[in-house]
Design a protein around this motif. Structure first.
Motif, short mmCIF file in Angstrom:
data_model
loop_
_atom_site.label_atom_id
_atom_site.label_comp_id
_atom_site.label_asym_id
_atom_site.label_seq_id
_atom_site.Cartn_x
_atom_site.Cartn_y
_atom_site.Cartn_z
N ALA A 57 20.93 -5.87 -28.54
CA ALA A 57 19.53 -5.52 -28.23
C ALA A 57 19.39 -5.14 -26.76
O ALA A 57 18.68 -4.19 -26.42
CB ALA A 57 18.60 -6.67 -28.59
N VAL A 58 20.05 -5.86 -25.87
CA VAL A 58 20.01 -5.52 -24.44
C VAL A 58 20.61 -4.13 -24.23
O VAL A 58 20.09 -3.32 -23.47
CB VAL A 58 20.72 -6.60 -23.59
N CYS A 59 21.71 -3.83 -24.92
CA CYS A 59 22.34 -2.50 -24.81
C CYS A 59 21.38 -1.40 -25.26
O CYS A 59 21.25 -0.37 -24.59
CB CYS A 59 23.62 -2.44 -25.62
N TRP A 60 20.74 -1.61 -26.41
CA TRP A 60 19.78 -0.61 -26.90
C TRP A 60 18.68 -0.37 -25.86
O TRP A 60 18.33 0.77 -25.57
CB TRP A 60 19.13 -1.07 -28.20
N ASN A 61 18.14 -1.45 -25.31
CA ASN A 61 17.07 -1.32 -24.31
C ASN A 61 17.57 -0.63 -23.04
O ASN A 61 16.85 0.18 -22.46
CB ASN A 61 16.45 -2.68 -24.00
N MET A 62 18.77 -0.94 -22.61
CA MET A 62 19.34 -0.28 -21.43
C MET A 62 19.49 1.22 -21.68
O MET A 62 19.21 2.04 -20.79
CB MET A 62 20.70 -0.89 -21.08
N ALA A 63 19.95 1.58 -22.87
CA ALA A 63 20.12 2.99 -23.21
C ALA A 63 18.78 3.72 -23.17
O ALA A 63 18.67 4.82 -22.60
CB ALA A 63 20.76 3.13 -24.59
N LEU A 64 17.76 3.14 -23.78
CA LEU A 64 16.45 3.78 -23.79
C LEU A 64 15.86 3.88 -22.39
O LEU A 64 15.30 4.92 -22.01
CB LEU A 64 15.50 3.02 -24.72
N LYS A 65 16.01 2.83 -21.60
CA LYS A 65 15.50 2.88 -20.22
C LYS A 65 16.20 3.98 -19.43
O LYS A 65 15.57 4.69 -18.65
CB LYS A 65 15.67 1.52 -19.54
#
Length: 126
Positions: free
Chosen positions: A65-73
């Protein structure tokens, strides 16, 4: 920057990551591709450095989930209009982004198939 960014989250499965990255690079029309590597130890980062992709290589493993959020940011910071986030076990058809974009909604998603042959070919609308 505008257009679409495809971001692939990788972690220790180079064979699957290669399929995911190569399928992202085959999108028509072409999209930018970024890999976010979650501290792989199997040579993934070294292989990704040989491909025409942006790379974020994490030094410490974090949750998916942190990876997904980092990618979107990262996509929003770089001013992309859209971002498709994939896990490394996903291989997409060459028309995936254009089909998703043609939907016109604020948030669209895909469903997977369990057999590569069921993916069809670009142009099929099954």
């Amino acid at each position: 920057m505008s257009g679409v960014l495809i971001c692939i989250i990788t972690r220790n499965n180079l064979a699957l990551s290669k399929k995911a990255v190569n399928s992202a690079l085959q999108q028509q029309p072409a999209c930018d591709v970024m890999a976010l590597d979650n501290q792989s130890s199997d040579g993934s980062v070294q292989w990704l450095k040989t491909k025409p992709v942006a790379l974020i290589a994490l030094q410490k493993q974090v949750s998916l989930a942190v990876c997904w959020n980092m990618a979107l940011k990262a996509a929003w910071r770089m001013k992309y209009e859209a971002c498709l986030v994939l896990n490394a076990d996903l291989e997409i058809r060459s028309d995936t982004v254009s089909m998703l974009d043609s939907h016109g909604g604020d948030f669209v998603t895909c469903v997977s198939v369990d057999d590569r042959e069921r993916m069809g070919t670009a142009g099929d609308r099954n």
